[in-house]
Scaffold this motif. Structure first.
Motif, PDB file in Angstrom:
ATOM      1  N   PRO A  24       0.825  -1.212   0.000  1.00 16.42           N
ATOM      2  CA  PRO A  24       0.000   0.000   0.000  1.00 16.42           C
ATOM      3  C   PRO A  24       0.859   1.262   0.000  1.00 16.42           C
ATOM      4  N   THR A  25       0.206   2.393  -0.146  1.00 18.13           N
ATOM      5  CA  THR A  25       0.894   3.688  -0.228  1.00 18.13           C
ATOM      6  C   THR A  25       0.588   4.544   0.996  1.00 18.13           C
ATOM      7  N   ASP A  26       1.646   5.158   1.549  1.00 21.98           N
ATOM      8  CA  ASP A  26       1.508   6.121   2.644  1.00 21.98           C
ATOM      9  C   ASP A  26       0.648   5.568   3.781  1.00 21.98           C
ATOM     10  N   VAL A  27       1.172   4.528   4.426  1.00 25.88           N
ATOM     11  CA  VAL A  27       0.432   3.867   5.499  1.00 25.88           C
ATOM     12  C   VAL A  27       0.848   4.407   6.862  1.00 25.88           C
ATOM     13  N   ARG A  28       0.137   3.997   7.892  1.00 29.68           N
ATOM     14  CA  ARG A  28       0.396   4.518   9.232  1.00 29.68           C
ATOM     15  C   ARG A  28       1.575   3.838   9.912  1.00 29.68           C
ATOM     16  N   TYR A  29       1.857   2.593   9.552  1.00 35.23           N
ATOM     17  CA  TYR A  29       2.927   1.855  10.236  1.00 35.23           C
ATOM     18  C   TYR A  29       3.721   1.040   9.227  1.00 35.23           C
ATOM     19  N   VAL A  30       5.073   1.050   9.375  1.00 35.50           N
ATOM     20  CA  VAL A  30       5.972   0.260   8.535  1.00 35.50           C
ATOM     21  C   VAL A  30       6.947  -0.489   9.424  1.00 35.50           C
ATOM     22  N   SER A  31       7.129  -1.778   9.138  1.00 33.37           N
ATOM     23  CA  SER A  31       8.032  -2.642   9.902  1.00 33.37           C
ATOM     24  C   SER A  31       9.195  -3.090   9.039  1.00 33.37           C
ATOM     25  N   LEU A  32      10.413  -2.919   9.555  1.00 33.24           N
ATOM     26  CA  LEU A  32      11.630  -3.447   8.942  1.00 33.24           C
ATOM     27  C   LEU A  32      12.279  -4.373   9.966  1.00 33.24           C
ATOM     28  N   GLY A  33      12.873  -5.470   9.525  1.00 32.52           N
ATOM     29  CA  GLY A  33      13.476  -6.358  10.512  1.00 32.52           C
ATOM     30  C   GLY A  33      14.069  -7.622   9.919  1.00 32.52           C
ATOM     31  N   ASP A  34      14.578  -8.453  10.820  1.00 35.63           N
ATOM     32  CA  ASP A  34      15.195  -9.719  10.436  1.00 35.63           C
ATOM     33  C   ASP A  34      14.286 -10.883  10.834  1.00 35.63           C
ATOM     34  N   SER A  35      14.865 -12.066  11.059  1.00 41.20           N
ATOM     35  CA  SER A  35      14.053 -13.253  11.340  1.00 41.20           C
ATOM     36  C   SER A  35      13.337 -13.185  12.677  1.00 41.20           C
ATOM     37  N   PHE A  36      13.794 -12.343  13.599  1.00 40.34           N
ATOM     38  CA  PHE A  36      13.068 -12.174  14.857  1.00 40.34           C
ATOM     39  C   PHE A  36      11.799 -11.343  14.632  1.00 40.34           C
ATOM     40  N   THR A  37      11.712 -10.698  13.489  1.00 40.84           N
ATOM     41  CA  THR A  37      10.537  -9.916  13.128  1.00 40.84           C
ATOM     42  C   THR A  37       9.615 -10.710  12.209  1.00 40.84           C
ATOM     43  N   SER A  38      10.196 -11.311  11.178  1.00 42.70           N
ATOM     44  CA  SER A  38       9.403 -12.021  10.166  1.00 42.70           C
ATOM     45  C   SER A  38       9.134 -13.470  10.535  1.00 42.70           C
ATOM     46  N   GLY A  39       9.945 -14.027  11.432  1.00 40.80           N
ATOM     47  CA  GLY A  39       9.991 -15.471  11.614  1.00 40.80           C
ATOM     48  C   GLY A  39      11.035 -16.019  10.650  1.00 40.80           C
ATOM     49  N   PRO A  40      11.792 -17.053  11.053  1.00 38.07           N
ATOM     50  CA  PRO A  40      12.903 -17.542  10.217  1.00 38.07           C
ATOM     51  C   PRO A  40      12.427 -18.453   9.094  1.00 38.07           C
ATOM     52  N   SER A  41      11.562 -17.950   8.236  1.00 36.01           N
ATOM     53  CA  SER A  41      11.091 -18.712   7.091  1.00 36.01           C
ATOM     54  C   SER A  41      12.112 -18.633   5.964  1.00 36.01           C
ATOM     55  N   LEU A  70       5.861   4.565   2.830  1.00 33.54           N
ATOM     56  CA  LEU A  70       6.243   5.673   3.696  1.00 33.54           C
ATOM     57  C   LEU A  70       5.706   6.984   3.146  1.00 33.54           C
ATOM     58  N   GLY A  71       5.176   7.814   4.026  1.00 32.73           N
ATOM     59  CA  GLY A  71       4.655   9.095   3.568  1.00 32.73           C
ATOM     60  C   GLY A  71       4.273   9.972   4.746  1.00 32.73           C
ATOM     61  N   PRO A  72       3.640  11.095   4.496  1.00 29.93           N
ATOM     62  CA  PRO A  72       3.264  12.025   5.570  1.00 29.93           C
ATOM     63  C   PRO A  72       2.323  11.411   6.606  1.00 29.93           C
ATOM     64  N   ARG A  73       1.532  10.395   6.201  1.00 28.91           N
ATOM     65  CA  ARG A  73       0.611   9.757   7.146  1.00 28.91           C
ATOM     66  C   ARG A  73       1.301   8.749   8.059  1.00 28.91           C
ATOM     67  N   THR A  74       2.507   8.337   7.715  1.00 29.11           N
ATOM     68  CA  THR A  74       3.188   7.302   8.498  1.00 29.11           C
ATOM     69  C   THR A  74       3.483   7.815   9.903  1.00 29.11           C
ATOM     70  N   GLU A  75       2.998   7.069  10.896  1.00 34.22           N
ATOM     71  CA  GLU A  75       3.154   7.462  12.300  1.00 34.22           C
ATOM     72  C   GLU A  75       4.315   6.751  12.994  1.00 34.22           C
ATOM     73  N   LEU A  76       4.658   5.554  12.517  1.00 26.87           N
ATOM     74  CA  LEU A  76       5.670   4.757  13.208  1.00 26.87           C
ATOM     75  C   LEU A  76       6.404   3.853  12.229  1.00 26.87           C
ATOM     76  N   VAL A  77       7.731   3.776  12.406  1.00 25.89           N
ATOM     77  CA  VAL A  77       8.578   2.802  11.705  1.00 25.89           C
ATOM     78  C   VAL A  77       9.389   2.073  12.760  1.00 25.89           C
ATOM     79  N   THR A  78       9.308   0.744  12.784  1.00 22.60           N
ATOM     80  CA  THR A  78      10.120  -0.042  13.709  1.00 22.60           C
ATOM     81  C   THR A  78      11.212  -0.768  12.943  1.00 22.60           C
ATOM     82  N   ILE A  79      12.377  -0.885  13.568  1.00 16.03           N
ATOM     83  CA  ILE A  79      13.540  -1.549  12.957  1.00 16.03           C
ATOM     84  C   ILE A  79      14.124  -2.506  13.988  1.00 16.03           C
TER      85      ILE A  79
END
Length: 309
Positions: free
Chosen positions: A42-59, A116-125
């Motif tokens: 999607p475009t310009d969402v409220r939350y974006v998650s970046l991460g490794d296998s502890f975030t996604s699961g080790p698939s 990512l956009g003006p509406r994005t409230e949080l990004v976790t890494i």
């Protein structure tokens, strides 16, 4: 290492790999369905998650994709927030900030840029364990894993010169990686694309017990002293947590630690109490040393408290 121990470790990891492979085939539809917003870009969402296998699961996807477990914590976190499809998860197992090849955070950011956009409230890494530090030839995760099964030398200090030196894991180095590493200026790009967003570095949950040992089942019997000399592994994990916290301070980010929320739930606790898998936990769809289903749920709840607190 004697033959019997070597054989046990090899067979145990082989059984885990076979189990994971079979589970991924059986649950491929669930993983795709569980990806939620991550699948729709999607475009310009409220939350974006970046991460490794502890975030996604080790698939693992042999075709180079980034499958995510349907119960991975960002999905539960977004559900608790009530976001519906107004979020995006670019997390990928094996991801690195510094390093070339697949699954880099630079690639994750490229995938998430439209979200990512003006509406994005949080990004976790969530990152740090897959990185190499100093002149090491192996990542911190592999350095700890190989050290833990070194029964000849123990794991108070790694005998392998290719292992990461614990004192090379610093906040200054993590901050450098996030702003001028191989993935570019991640933090600067996020701030430019999402100027109103909070950016939070997320720590890892409690993985090992509070002493200096590591446990494992041996021939089906719980062995709390599987590796009694494991001070090095404990030190590296503590330094990663400290470096994440310091890097966040240097860069003006938030740091969300999961240590207190997951204390007493390390991999050496009995089944049903532990939130981290280990060799022999075939009831889980995961590789060892990663959050269980309950662990992902606990992380989501803890992070929800941090977001709203």
């Amino acid at each position: 290492m004697n033959f019997s121990v070597t054989s046990y470790v090899t067979k145990s990891f082989s059984r885990v790999a076979s189990r994971v492979g079979a589970t991924l085939v059986l649950t491929a539809g669930l993983v795709a369905a569980g990806a939620g917003a991550a699948a729709s870009n999607p475009t310009d969402v409220r939350y974006v998650s970046l991460g490794d296998s502890f975030t996604s699961g080790p698939s693992y996807d042999p075709f180079g994709g980034c499958p995510q477990l349907p119960y991975a914590w960002p999905k539960q976190f977004a559900a608790q927030w009530g976001l519906g499809g107004d979020w995006f998860d670019a997390a990928c197992s094996g991801a690195v900030v510094d390093g070339r090849g697949t699954n880099t955070f630079g690639e994750q950011l490229g995938t998430a840029r439209a979200a990512l956009g003006p509406r994005t409230e949080l990004v976790t890494i969530q990152f740090g364990g897959n990185e190499t530090y100093g002149a090491a030839g192996r990542s911190a995760a592999w350095s700890m894993g190989l050290c833990i099964i070194d029964f000849v030398n123990g794991c108070n200090d790694p005998a392998d010169p290719a292992a990461v030196r614990a004192d090379a894991v610093t906040g200054a180095e993590m901050a450098r990686r996030l702003t001028s590493g191989d993935s570019g200026d991640l933090i600067g790009e996020i701030r430019r694309a999402a100027p109103n967003a909070r950016i939070a570095l997320v720590g890892y949950p409690t993985i090992l017990p509070p002493d200096s040992s590591v446990c494992a089942p041996v021939n089906g019997v719980e062995d709390p002293g599987f590796q009694p000399r494991a001070a090095y592994a404990h030190d590296v994990l503590q330094r990663i947590e400290g470096a994440q916290r310091e890097a966040a301070g240097r860069l003006g980010l938030e740091f969300w630690s999961l240590k207190n929320a997951t204390a007493g739930r390390d991999m050496c606790k009995p089944m049903g109490q532990r939130w981290i898998t280990r060799v022999g936990d075939f009831h889980e769809e995961l590789l060892p040393f990663h959050p269980t289903r309950e662990g992902h749920a606990a992380q989501a709840s803890a992070l929800t408290s941090m977001r709203t607190g």
